[in-house]
Write an enzyme that holds these catalytic residues in place. Structure first.
Site, PDB file in Angstrom:
ATOM      1  N   ASN A  29       0.762  -1.292  -0.092  1.00 42.09           N
ATOM      2  CA  ASN A  29      -0.086  -0.046   0.049  1.00 42.09           C
ATOM      3  C   ASN A  29       0.913   1.156   0.097  1.00 42.09           C
ATOM      4  OD1 ASN A  29      -2.116   1.980   0.160  1.00 42.09           O
ATOM      5  ND2 ASN A  29      -2.380   1.403   2.442  1.00 42.09           N
ATOM      6  N   GLY A  71       2.271   3.020  10.938  1.00 42.75           N
ATOM      7  CA  GLY A  71       3.308   4.250  10.894  1.00 42.75           C
ATOM      8  C   GLY A  71       3.860   4.696  12.061  1.00 42.75           C
TER       9      GLY A  71
END
Length: 249
Positions: free
Chosen positions: A9, A172
């Site tokens: 992604n 993240g």
């Protein structure tokens, strides 16, 4: 046992020219792997990537799609448009879409149904935020989200949907759910799928997503009910992708 899927992604990264350069570099060093590779690229990159990756084993996917087949929906992209440029997958319900665009699980369900109707495989994302986990409610929350996100998905076959478990607190952040954490949730998701789809449930791929990298992907994917990964930051670097692919030989 379903084939592992390494779904890359890119999020909002890489211009069309950068995407083509990346693809050339990947194909030049594509390793032997048991995993299927698929790039979830920005929609503007997909046509060029489709040309570059034609006849290669690397698949394409979109990061989102419209729940509508066609019509007066300015800025939307349909399943038919994605299919026409070579996409095989579409991510729906990513936590960033849920958070930043207020997408409910009902909208996610409509998008998943639209993807299937258009010949794409939806990668349906579910997962809890940190406060939910700290309350010990992560399994109940995620399974409720899963059922709601599948509410418009018909029983078709094992290979026609993919589920991605992405603990929001691990995306993240550099934090990764332990293999035990990920396995616990994947087991719960598999059990819920058995309740929904019975004999097809064992063939549905369940991915883990959240700070996946070459150093941890093998342990995560060794868990009985984890069949690959939805990879964010590490997907932008070809060397990291090659390392992850090799780890899944």
């Amino acid at each position: 046992m379903p084939q592992n899927l390494l779904a890359l992604n890119w999020k909002m990264n890489k211009t069309p020219s950068q995407a083509i350069s990346w693809a050339k570099e990947l194909l030049a060093g594509l390793p032997q792997t048991s995993a299927e590779l698929a790039i979830m690229a920005p929609a503007i990159d997909l046509q060029g990537l489709g040309w570059e990756l034609k006849d290669s084993p690397v698949k394409l996917g979109a990061q989102d799609l419209s729940p509508h087949e066609s019509g007066a929906y300015t800025g939307e992209i349909s399943a038919a448009m994605l299919k026409d440029v070579g996409a095989s997958y579409a991510v729906v319900g990513h936590s960033e879409r849920r958070a930043y665009h207020a997408e409910s699980s009902q909208i996610v369900a409509a998008k998943a149904a639209s993807a299937i109707a258009g010949g794409l495989i939806p990668i349906i994302c579910v997962g809890e935020a940190l406060d939910v986990r700290e309350r010990g409610e992560q399994v109940a929350f995620t399974l409720d989200q899963l059922r709601d996100s599948l509410s418009q998905v018909p029983v078709l076959g094992a290979g026609e949907i993919v589920i991605a478990y992405e603990p929001v607190w691990a995306i993240g952040t550099g934090k990764t759910a332990t293999a035990q954490d990920a396995s616990e949730m994947a087991d719960a998701i598999r059990s819920a799928l058995v309740g929904l789809y019975r004999e097809y449930a064992d063939g549905v791929r369940i991915l883990y997503g959240g700070s996946v990298k070459p150093e941890n992907i093998a342990e995560l994917c060794a868990q009985p009910n984890i069949n690959g990964a939805l990879v964010g930051g590490a997907s932008l670097d070809v060397a990291s992708v090659v390392g992850m692919a090799r780890a899944l030989v």
